[in-house]
Design a protein around this motif. Sequence first.
Motif, PDB file in Angstrom:
ATOM      1  N   PHE A 137      -4.962  -6.089  12.563  1.00  0.00           N
ATOM      2  CA  PHE A 137      -3.496  -5.994  12.599  1.00  0.00           C
ATOM      3  C   PHE A 137      -3.029  -4.876  11.685  1.00  0.00           C
ATOM      4  N   LEU A 138      -2.355  -3.906  12.274  1.00  0.00           N
ATOM      5  CA  LEU A 138      -1.969  -2.697  11.546  1.00  0.00           C
ATOM      6  C   LEU A 138      -0.443  -2.589  11.463  1.00  0.00           C
ATOM      7  N   LEU A 139       0.043  -2.415  10.253  1.00  0.00           N
ATOM      8  CA  LEU A 139       1.481  -2.269  10.033  1.00  0.00           C
ATOM      9  C   LEU A 139       1.798  -0.800   9.768  1.00  0.00           C
ATOM     10  N   LEU A 140       2.661  -0.228  10.593  1.00  0.00           N
ATOM     11  CA  LEU A 140       3.098   1.164  10.400  1.00  0.00           C
ATOM     12  C   LEU A 140       4.353   1.182   9.535  1.00  0.00           C
ATOM     13  N   LYS A 141       4.362   2.072   8.549  1.00  0.00           N
ATOM     14  CA  LYS A 141       5.518   2.187   7.649  1.00  0.00           C
ATOM     15  C   LYS A 141       5.889   3.650   7.475  1.00  0.00           C
ATOM     16  N   LEU A 142       7.087   3.862   6.984  1.00  0.00           N
ATOM     17  CA  LEU A 142       7.514   5.198   6.584  1.00  0.00           C
ATOM     18  C   LEU A 142       7.661   5.209   5.071  1.00  0.00           C
ATOM     19  N   ALA A 143       7.432   6.360   4.467  1.00  0.00           N
ATOM     20  CA  ALA A 143       7.735   6.481   3.049  1.00  0.00           C
ATOM     21  C   ALA A 143       9.196   6.862   2.920  1.00  0.00           C
ATOM     22  N   GLY A 144       9.898   6.188   2.015  1.00  0.00           N
ATOM     23  CA  GLY A 144      11.299   6.546   1.807  1.00  0.00           C
ATOM     24  C   GLY A 144      11.490   6.921   0.363  1.00  0.00           C
ATOM     25  N   ALA A 145      12.659   6.637  -0.154  1.00  0.00           N
ATOM     26  CA  ALA A 145      12.922   6.960  -1.550  1.00  0.00           C
ATOM     27  C   ALA A 145      12.696   5.723  -2.418  1.00  0.00           C
ATOM     28  N   GLY A 146      11.458   5.365  -2.625  1.00  0.00           N
ATOM     29  CA  GLY A 146      11.151   4.196  -3.444  1.00  0.00           C
ATOM     30  C   GLY A 146      11.518   2.911  -2.734  1.00  0.00           C
ATOM     31  N   ASP A 147      11.383   1.775  -3.453  1.00  0.00           N
ATOM     32  CA  ASP A 147      11.770   0.483  -2.889  1.00  0.00           C
ATOM     33  C   ASP A 147      11.085   0.181  -1.566  1.00  0.00           C
ATOM     34  N   GLU A 148       9.835   0.603  -1.451  1.00  0.00           N
ATOM     35  CA  GLU A 148       9.140   0.491  -0.171  1.00  0.00           C
ATOM     36  C   GLU A 148       9.017  -0.937   0.289  1.00  0.00           C
ATOM     37  N   LEU A 149       8.925  -1.844  -0.677  1.00  0.00           N
ATOM     38  CA  LEU A 149       8.612  -3.221  -0.325  1.00  0.00           C
ATOM     39  C   LEU A 149       9.839  -4.003   0.110  1.00  0.00           C
ATOM     40  N   GLN A 150      11.001  -3.482  -0.249  1.00  0.00           N
ATOM     41  CA  GLN A 150      12.238  -4.143   0.162  1.00  0.00           C
ATOM     42  C   GLN A 150      12.299  -4.184   1.676  1.00  0.00           C
ATOM     43  N   GLY A 151      12.745  -5.268   2.166  1.00  0.00           N
ATOM     44  CA  GLY A 151      13.000  -5.341   3.599  1.00  0.00           C
ATOM     45  C   GLY A 151      11.780  -5.604   4.443  1.00  0.00           C
ATOM     46  N   ILE A 152      10.616  -5.754   3.824  1.00  0.00           N
ATOM     47  CA  ILE A 152       9.452  -6.178   4.597  1.00  0.00           C
ATOM     48  C   ILE A 152       9.303  -7.672   4.416  1.00  0.00           C
ATOM     49  N   LYS A 153       9.189  -8.374   5.501  1.00  0.00           N
ATOM     50  CA  LYS A 153       8.949  -9.808   5.381  1.00  0.00           C
ATOM     51  C   LYS A 153       7.592 -10.012   4.729  1.00  0.00           C
ATOM     52  N   ARG A 154       7.571 -10.917   3.774  1.00  0.00           N
ATOM     53  CA  ARG A 154       6.360 -11.206   3.034  1.00  0.00           C
ATOM     54  C   ARG A 154       5.201 -11.541   3.973  1.00  0.00           C
ATOM     55  N   GLY A 155       5.497 -12.308   4.978  1.00  0.00           N
ATOM     56  CA  GLY A 155       4.458 -12.752   5.916  1.00  0.00           C
ATOM     57  C   GLY A 155       3.752 -11.598   6.601  1.00  0.00           C
ATOM     58  N   ILE A 156       4.478 -10.519   6.839  1.00  0.00           N
ATOM     59  CA  ILE A 156       3.865  -9.391   7.554  1.00  0.00           C
ATOM     60  C   ILE A 156       2.842  -8.694   6.690  1.00  0.00           C
ATOM     61  N   ILE A 157       3.180  -8.512   5.406  1.00  0.00           N
ATOM     62  CA  ILE A 157       2.219  -7.896   4.486  1.00  0.00           C
ATOM     63  C   ILE A 157       0.963  -8.766   4.435  1.00  0.00           C
ATOM     64  N   GLU A 158       1.183 -10.074   4.419  1.00  0.00           N
ATOM     65  CA  GLU A 158       0.044 -10.995   4.348  1.00  0.00           C
ATOM     66  C   GLU A 158      -0.855 -10.888   5.579  1.00  0.00           C
TER      67      GLU A 158
END
Lengths: 325, 325
Positions: free
Chosen positions: A172-193
């Motif tokens: 399971f691969l999660l695609l993300k973009l780099a923004g201006a810090g605060d990368e973890l905000q707005g990601i549901k905890r379950g998805i990272i898990e």
Amino acid sequence: SRAKQNSVDDFVSNILAGNIAFLSRAITLVESTNEKHQQKANEILDHCLPHANNSVRIGITGVPGVGKSTFIESFGKHLTAQGKKVAVLAVDPSSSVNKGSILGDKTRMEELVTDKNAFIRPSPSGSSLGGVAQKTRESIILCEAAGFDTIIIETVGVGQSETVVHSMVDFFLLLKLAGAGDELQGIKRGIIEMADAIVINKADGDNQKNANIAKVEFNRALHLYPIKESTWQPKVLTASALQNLGIQKIDTMITDYISLTKENKYFDIKRNEQNKYWLLSTINQQLKNRFYQNPKVKNALAKEIKDLENGKTTPFNAAKRLLEL
Amino acid sequence: SRAKQNSVDDFVSNILAGNIAFLSRAITLVESTNEKHQQKANEILDHCLPHANNSVRIGITGVPGVGKSTFIESFGKHLTAQGKKVAVLAVDPSSSVNKGSILGDKTRMEELVTDKNAFIRPSPSGSSLGGVAQKTRESIILCEAAGFDTIIIETVGVGQSETVVHSMVDFFLLLKLAGAGDELQGIKRGIIEMADAIVINKADGDNQKNANIAKVEFNRALHLYPIKESTWQPKVLTASALQNLGIQKIDTMITDYISLTKENKYFDIKRNEQNKYWLLSTINQQLKNRFYQNPKVKNALAKEIKDLENGKTTPFNAAKRLLEL
């Protein structure tokens, strides 16, 4: 239509021979709500099953704008260039609403679409995520029987769709973009898990620096979780799908994961667990379908809901009466 | 047992008279898995229903350590001091695992427990959150029939339990602690969206300053959401349950909410929607119970799961065979 005229044997022999037209028409039968089509689809599935299962199933999720299509195009072409056969399916819970789908309504993956070793299929539509997902899961079997050795399941992170896709893939691969810090905000905890890897896309030009910062932050976040049953330590990589950067590393990583989990048996354990999950969820879906599609129930349900609105009955009484029909 | 000997009429007349012992025993029947008990419970519920519904139902959630019990004790005593009758129920999805419950395994709410205008009941245990929640919902009806005008439903934020509690209450309150900034991290987005109020607990002594900072931050977060159908603008308050600070304001706020929503009809609209939700979820739960409790299915399911593990069948085939039993 031709799909109706061909026998189950025609379908099966052509699918096993890798005939894309028949594969596509069989999936149409799988997705049909017509009972005869469904029966035919089930017979085709029965015969394809012994030839399925030999693939790597990869789930890819990420919010709109993260570049999922470009990534899948770049990654898919990388795989077909090695002689692999890549099927791309989608689970899009919104497709039932707008009658479109992630892949269907956009002219994307232009090169992969014309690649003879690739097969791209939009999300089935359906009234429930469970129903949509079951159709996708059956389509996986057909694609595998047709010789596709890599199945990519794309989903947009809406509702529970990642959970459902996670329950049908090996990686399971999660695609993300780099923004201006605060990368973890707005990601549901379950998805990272759930993620076996996070790939920070669009890591090119001016974005490179932010991507590397995000990589450190995600790595730290991933290390907060207990070690997975697979013993795999989830990885964070950067890539630029547009410029074909970092794609080989992702391929190697997934190959490493598959080797590790085949060796420690987790690959089979997970597929077994997924099968059990799908057994139960197929049953539960069917129990509901049978009940609510019963014409007697349909009529009575409308009346009970009216009574409920007028305070003439309660949820439990209404349920009891409906269940006694 | 005595509970078996008393007639349905005995139960009903005693519950309507506010007899706590009978209320408690009726809830035990509701929670029983014994079919005769369930039948009796249903009859009692039927007779209690016309006397239910006249209460304010308040959901309270927050992670362990936030001080839920102390808060409910302080808030509950504040209400009983005004002559209100307060029932505290719990939905604890973990109680099925550890056989304990939020309230049951701890000697908490010591004062409220002995308050004759309060009734405290631990979470029912059960194999599914849906099942646990249905029992709680039926217990609400019994408590209301027994004259309780304020029903507090406590839940710990595990899995989908907040969503389930939200679907059975009029007002949903999220308890939080002030920490060292980053207050919004680690809160599921959905919970903030559901909250009618966020109360920052333990706002006393040195914590006061942090609590006020958190209040500003949460207020900002709440304003990011579109206006609710209730037209209520969710509030952020600070409190110290231990020192009984801020409790009156919370009481006033909930009273304001009830006045507003009764006036604009949202109170009834929401209860109607909740009834519809519970109608469907009761049916879905019952469909599953009927199927999986069928002894033929039980035996065959074990065999199919074994075959599945040995690669002799597939989820869809196994489901089909089981559904044909």
